[in-house]
Design an enzyme around this catalytic site. Sequence first.
Site, mmCIF file in Angstrom:
data_model
loop_
_atom_site.group_PDB
_atom_site.id
_atom_site.type_symbol
_atom_site.label_atom_id
_atom_site.label_comp_id
_atom_site.label_asym_id
_atom_site.label_seq_id
_atom_site.Cartn_x
_atom_site.Cartn_y
_atom_site.Cartn_z
ATOM 1 C CG HIS A 150 -0.639 0.392 2.600
ATOM 2 N ND1 HIS A 150 0.199 -0.733 3.217
ATOM 3 C CD2 HIS A 150 -0.217 1.535 3.173
ATOM 4 C CE1 HIS A 150 0.416 -0.316 4.373
ATOM 5 N NE2 HIS A 150 0.411 0.990 4.371
ATOM 6 C CG ASP A 151 2.504 3.478 2.938
ATOM 7 O OD1 ASP A 151 1.371 4.185 2.174
ATOM 8 O OD2 ASP A 151 2.365 3.371 4.376
ATOM 9 C CE LYS A 160 3.989 6.796 3.435
ATOM 10 N NZ LYS A 160 3.965 6.376 4.948
ATOM 11 C CG HIS A 163 1.913 7.684 0.150
ATOM 12 N ND1 HIS A 163 1.348 8.728 0.891
ATOM 13 C CD2 HIS A 163 1.474 6.461 0.364
ATOM 14 C CE1 HIS A 163 0.757 7.902 1.762
ATOM 15 N NE2 HIS A 163 0.799 6.690 1.473
ATOM 16 C CG HIS A 209 -3.486 3.241 1.389
ATOM 17 N ND1 HIS A 209 -2.793 3.468 0.038
ATOM 18 C CD2 HIS A 209 -2.823 3.856 2.306
ATOM 19 C CE1 HIS A 209 -1.510 3.911 0.492
ATOM 20 N NE2 HIS A 209 -1.679 4.116 1.903
ATOM 21 C CG HIS A 210 -3.640 7.521 2.913
ATOM 22 N ND1 HIS A 210 -3.601 7.636 4.247
ATOM 23 C CD2 HIS A 210 -2.599 7.217 2.353
ATOM 24 C CE1 HIS A 210 -2.429 7.181 4.725
ATOM 25 N NE2 HIS A 210 -1.783 6.734 3.536
ATOM 26 C CG ASP A 238 -2.038 2.761 6.754
ATOM 27 O OD1 ASP A 238 -1.139 2.565 7.359
ATOM 28 O OD2 ASP A 238 -2.263 3.691 5.951
HETATM 29 FE FE LIG Z 1 -0.006 5.289 2.973
#
Ligand SMILES: [Fe+2]
Length: 347
Positions: free
Chosen positions: A207-208, A211, A236, A260-261, A289
Amino acid sequence: MLNDKKLILIVDDEEDIREILSETLESMDFAHLTACDGDEAIGLLDRHHDTIDAVICDLKMPKVSGDQVIAHGTKHYPLIPIIILTGFAQLDMALDHIRLGAFDYMTKPFRVKELLLLLNRSLEFRQLQEDKIAYQNTLEERIEEATQALHNRVVQTVSSFILAIEEKDRYTQGHSKRVAEYSALMADVLNLQENERLDLLYAAQLHDIGKIGISEQLLNKPGKLNVVEYETIKTHPHKGVKILEPLDFLGHLLPIIEGHHEWFDGNGYPNGLKGENIPYLARIIAVCDTFDAMTSERSYRKPLSLKIAIQEIKDGSGSQFDPQAVEAFLKVFEETLATQMAHLVAS
Ligand SMILES: [Fe+2]
């Protein structure tokens, strides 16, 4: 041995022929069923197709003819070989049936030797067909397993990039791994299907990934971020999509990673999606998360106590989080995490 009590269905309207065939088959150690017309034959085929090994079928019968038995058999039970029993007058018709799927024909009056030869040939042919199907199935399974293993390896490789980035900062070490662990527990509570579960785990691990496209100084900056810095961090999810886009087999996970955010009430980022417009699995990851972020140490604060973190999750139900995902997470927490994370009890 091929003819070891193989079950043969005899279909003929003439009693004499049925009797001769029955006796002949018995003498050759075959088991048999008999039908005196097409109707009875179709009924027997439907009831015993699992155990019937081959059919010997007359063509000319009153009411339901052999034509219909052959058509029914080849359509519904294509593995069962049908040997047509025919007079010379119907030879053309018999050949037509062979073109449509019957195994072979035998003319009346038949010879025992010829019958045995045909039966054995038909049973061998059937065995070959079954072996071929079994081989194809095994092959498909193996290809499926190999593809899955390959996908797994690619996901692990890609995940290792994000783990490497997390490792550089002691405050984010193991974040994606933990989010994936919480997601696995959520999958159990929510009874997700196996493919959905795998999608959730892959998406949670990745998911990240976006970044990678953000500078380390910014990611690890102690203290509060200014507006520009925060806007950069907010890119991101989209960057993650761009990074993973070339991997075709992950295509269906991109909306989850991008989402996801997002907040359930539409106040999240990057697209301000709302409610069920946010992919279901993204709504699950969002809770995991945030919970991990709250219960991990940050450069600017100690980890929140479990009590406070759980309260925050509850308070976010319906605004930041999907209430169903919150409900599932609370269950996961009560059943598993509360004891596993007892060291984070209220300070
Ligand atoms: Fe994230």
